[in-house]
Design an enzyme around this catalytic site. Sequence first.
Site, PDB file in Angstrom:
ATOM      1  N   TYR A 130       6.111  -9.365  -0.731  1.00  0.00           N
ATOM      2  CA  TYR A 130       5.488 -10.600  -1.226  1.00  0.00           C
ATOM      3  C   TYR A 130       4.451 -10.288  -2.309  1.00  0.00           C
ATOM      4  O   TYR A 130       4.462 -10.899  -3.390  1.00  0.00           O
ATOM      5  CB  TYR A 130       4.844 -11.338  -0.059  1.00  0.00           C
ATOM      6  N   ILE A 131       3.562  -9.342  -2.029  1.00  0.00           N
ATOM      7  CA  ILE A 131       2.533  -8.989  -3.009  1.00  0.00           C
ATOM      8  C   ILE A 131       3.163  -8.401  -4.265  1.00  0.00           C
ATOM      9  O   ILE A 131       2.764  -8.724  -5.392  1.00  0.00           O
ATOM     10  CB  ILE A 131       1.522  -7.991  -2.389  1.00  0.00           C
TER      11      ILE A 131
END
Length: 217
Positions: A130-131
Amino acid sequence: MRIAIIGGHGQIALQLGRILSERGHAVQSVIRKPAQAGDIEAAGGEPLVLDLERSNAEDLAAALAGADAVVFAAGAGPGSGPERKYTVDRDGSVLLADAAVRAGIPRFLQISTMGAGKPAAGGDESWIAYIDAKTQAEDDLRARDLDWTILRPGRLTDEPATGQVQLADSVAAGSIPRADVAAVLAELLITGAGARRTLELISGTEGVDKAVSALRS
């Protein structure tokens, strides 16, 4: 103004759509499921059913023709695996930016997250993906000839809006109600402030209008 919100059924997006429509702006909300259309209409928006993962830039540009600004509020969501973090959170933003360029839409607001821009500090495989996906989406947008603004809110809560925020290029870790994020996004859209800046946002002591206005000084 006519504003298209991609990921229009998200919690921030629904509140943003309501704020904008109440202030007299036309809102087009892109959603994936037809069953979500009623919620969009209740918030004062016009629903458009379109699956980003099955679309292309040409079709999306045609669907968004006439918009003055776009907001990327889509996300794979909790429980999704690493692969969809890339196909939605990264590729969806890239697709929207391609479409905005094709359609001549100058303004692009991207909802990112605090922590983007550097490797994830801990977390499981999905969090790391996600990051990384958000970081890659940010990098792509910064390279575009658009009036982009990247907004990185802190930890999101469902508390009522306070109207008091801290908005700057860099802030300490913190939290913020989704309702306040929506209010800041609306003010950025309406005023045009914050163009070509990456901003971080948490709850604070400054009114939303004043915090956004300070970006122009």
